[in-house]
Write an enzyme that holds these catalytic residues in place. Structure first.
Site, PDB file in Angstrom:
ATOM      1  N   ARG A  86      -5.435  -2.124   0.237  1.00  0.00           N
ATOM      2  CA  ARG A  86      -6.610  -2.080   1.095  1.00  0.00           C
ATOM      3  C   ARG A  86      -7.837  -2.678   0.414  1.00  0.00           C
ATOM      4  O   ARG A  86      -8.914  -2.656   0.978  1.00  0.00           O
ATOM      5  CB  ARG A  86      -6.902  -0.628   1.499  1.00  0.00           C
ATOM      6  CG  ARG A  86      -5.760   0.041   2.246  1.00  0.00           C
ATOM      7  CD  ARG A  86      -5.686  -0.402   3.704  1.00  0.00           C
ATOM      8  NE  ARG A  86      -4.461   0.044   4.341  1.00  0.00           N
ATOM      9  CZ  ARG A  86      -4.273   1.256   4.841  1.00  0.00           C
ATOM     10  NH1 ARG A  86      -5.223   2.149   4.770  1.00  0.00           N
ATOM     11  NH2 ARG A  86      -3.139   1.572   5.418  1.00  0.00           N
ATOM     12  N   TYR A 114      -0.486  -1.865   9.061  1.00  0.00           N
ATOM     13  CA  TYR A 114      -1.872  -1.468   9.276  1.00  0.00           C
ATOM     14  C   TYR A 114      -2.539  -2.276  10.382  1.00  0.00           C
ATOM     15  O   TYR A 114      -3.422  -1.784  11.079  1.00  0.00           O
ATOM     16  CB  TYR A 114      -2.646  -1.624   7.965  1.00  0.00           C
ATOM     17  CG  TYR A 114      -4.054  -1.105   8.006  1.00  0.00           C
ATOM     18  CD1 TYR A 114      -4.311   0.248   8.228  1.00  0.00           C
ATOM     19  CD2 TYR A 114      -5.136  -1.956   7.821  1.00  0.00           C
ATOM     20  CE1 TYR A 114      -5.600   0.740   8.262  1.00  0.00           C
ATOM     21  CE2 TYR A 114      -6.441  -1.472   7.857  1.00  0.00           C
ATOM     22  CZ  TYR A 114      -6.659  -0.129   8.079  1.00  0.00           C
ATOM     23  OH  TYR A 114      -7.943   0.345   8.124  1.00  0.00           O
ATOM     24  N   TYR A 173       0.819  -1.211   0.000  1.00  0.00           N
ATOM     25  CA  TYR A 173       0.000   0.000   0.000  1.00  0.00           C
ATOM     26  C   TYR A 173       0.854   1.263   0.000  1.00  0.00           C
ATOM     27  O   TYR A 173       0.468   2.281  -0.581  1.00  0.00           O
ATOM     28  CB  TYR A 173      -0.925  -0.016   1.212  1.00  0.00           C
ATOM     29  CG  TYR A 173      -1.894   1.135   1.272  1.00  0.00           C
ATOM     30  CD1 TYR A 173      -2.944   1.226   0.364  1.00  0.00           C
ATOM     31  CD2 TYR A 173      -1.776   2.131   2.244  1.00  0.00           C
ATOM     32  CE1 TYR A 173      -3.850   2.280   0.417  1.00  0.00           C
ATOM     33  CE2 TYR A 173      -2.677   3.188   2.293  1.00  0.00           C
ATOM     34  CZ  TYR A 173      -3.702   3.251   1.382  1.00  0.00           C
ATOM     35  OH  TYR A 173      -4.589   4.305   1.439  1.00  0.00           O
TER      36      TYR A 173
END
Length: 424
Positions: free
Chosen positions: A306, A387, A271
């Site tokens: 994501r 994350y 990401y």
């Protein structure tokens, strides 16, 4: 179409056209401002609107049709569609809001773990079934039936929040596909309620495709579907191992030299690369290496980024040949033969603790084995966790080097460095 066949007055269609134009204009304006990396949270936000629309349409349907339930041949079907369309829509509405907040990093990505979480889920299910029994009770008046319907709305709002907030950050891509499926089934209920074949067909397509994608991703993530539905995955099982050690930092020049001296290179994008928009210089560097006989391939984790497929689209956009972009199961066995494995903006999907720490929030999730390469290079802005909020022991491996900085700037410097080496 249904309204046209029912002889709705022209004023209704004018109102519908006006509302459609306003909504379309707002959606267009929002889409114009959204970066590709913001698409996951945009999808979650739009899902919440679908859920809210299902709730409002269901309640409106009850107010309009409830007096006919006892005499209409399809009254029982309409009752079922109104109630469960309302419930599914409510879960989708609040669940998608939580997903949006997590994906937009406006809320902690850690999994919520309330005491007695499983009992809370069971209680919401029992309460919903009880209110459904109340709603369809023989002889109940339309006014009285509104109470269990509104009660189910409140319970579904709570359930959507609790179920989604109980999902850990690393598993949010799976959660998005579940919510996508929910929105489709809400449309199916609306189709039955309004006796509209188009809504039935579109809702079935969305719901089924979302369910299939959820299953595929659960298999890839080694997660159980039941855990997804009841918000039980992504939560730590106990005290995780402490991650300590000494990192070894490297430079752009050193990494460029390693790449040009290698015969096999595997790149794992994440990401961070998408946010920095570093795919274009990366593609140019890849082309330069391949032209000089270096085997360069990309390893893509099923939930890299994501949203499913986000990194595949990113690389395709930059012109990377799809033949060298491989899925995790296709390339994992090849890391041990690679000279260099370079991680660009990824973290959780290359975390060894998923394999060797049963108490990790990532435990059981398949990951890319970059540490098996002769040399791994991890490119990150900082030493921060991924994350999912889990520290990554890869950073402290003996054969790992850290290259800090912006992904795009580093990719541009690596591209220039590789070309400069080959120019001499």
């Amino acid at each position: 179409v249904a309204m046209l066949s029912a002889g709705a007055p022209p004023a209704v269609f004018i109102q519908m056209a006006g509302c459609g134009a306003i909504g379309g204009s707002i959606g267009f304006a929002i889409a114009q401002k959204i970066e590709p990396t913001q698409l996951p949270q945009l999808v979650a936000a739009f899902h919440s609107f679908v859920g809210l629309a299902a709730v409002l349409v269901s309640i409106s349907g009850h107010l309009i049709e409830a007096s006919h339930f006892a005499t209409h041949p399809l009254g029982g079907v309409q009752q079922l569609a109104i109630f469960w369309g309302n419930v599914i829509g409510g879960v989708t509405f609040t669940g998608s809001i939580v997903a949006f907040l997590k994906l937009a990093e406006m809320k902690s990505s850690k999994a919520l773990a309330l005491p007695g979480k499983d009992m809370i889920n069971i209680a919401t299910l029992v309460a919903t079934l009880g209110m459904y029994g109340w709603y369809i009770a023989p002889g109940i008046s339309p006014e009285a039936a509104l109470y269990p319907l509104l009660g189910a709305t409140a319970v579904s709002f709570f359930a959507g929040w609790h179920l989604t907030d109980s999902v850990g950050g690393a598993d949010m891509p799976v959660c998005i596909t579940v919510l996508n499926s929910y929105s489709g089934w809400a449309l199916v209920c609306e189709g039955f309620m309004m006796q509209n074949n188009l809504l039935l067909i579109v809702g079935s397509l969305v719901g089924t495709s979302g369910a299939i994608l959820t299953y595929v991703m659960c298999v890839a993530m080694n997660r159980g579907i039941a855990n997804v539905l009841f918000g039980g995955f992504g939560a730590p099982k106990g005290p995780a191992k402490q991650v300590t050690g000494v990192i070894k930092e490297t430079s752009v020049g050193e990494v460029a030299q390693m790449l040009t001296e290698s015969s096999s290179v595997i790149i794992v994008p994440g990401y961070g690369l998408a946010v920095a928009q570093g795919q274009y210089p990366l593609a140019e560097m890849t082309k330069a290496l391949i032209e000089k006989g270096v085997e360069v391939r990309f390893g893509i984790h099923p939930v890299a980024g994501r949203m499913p497929g986000q990194l595949n689209v990113l690389l395709a956009e930059a012109g990377v040949n799809y033949e060298i972009v491989l899925e995790m199961e296709e390339i994992n066995e090849d890391f041990k033969d690679a000279d260099v494995a370079m991680v660009l903006g990824a973290n959780d999907v290359v975390n060894p603790s998923a394999l060797d720490d049963p108490n990790s929030a990532l435990a059981g999730m398949p990951v890319l084995h970059v540490w098996e390469a002769k040399q791994s290079v991890m490119m990150k802005r900082t030493m921060a966790a991924g994350y999912a909020g889990v520290d990554n022991p890869l950073m402290f491996k003996d054969n790992n080097l850290m290259l800090f900085g912006d992904a795009k700037a580093n990719c541009e410097a690596l591209r220039d460095g590789v070309k400069a080496i080959y120019a001499h």
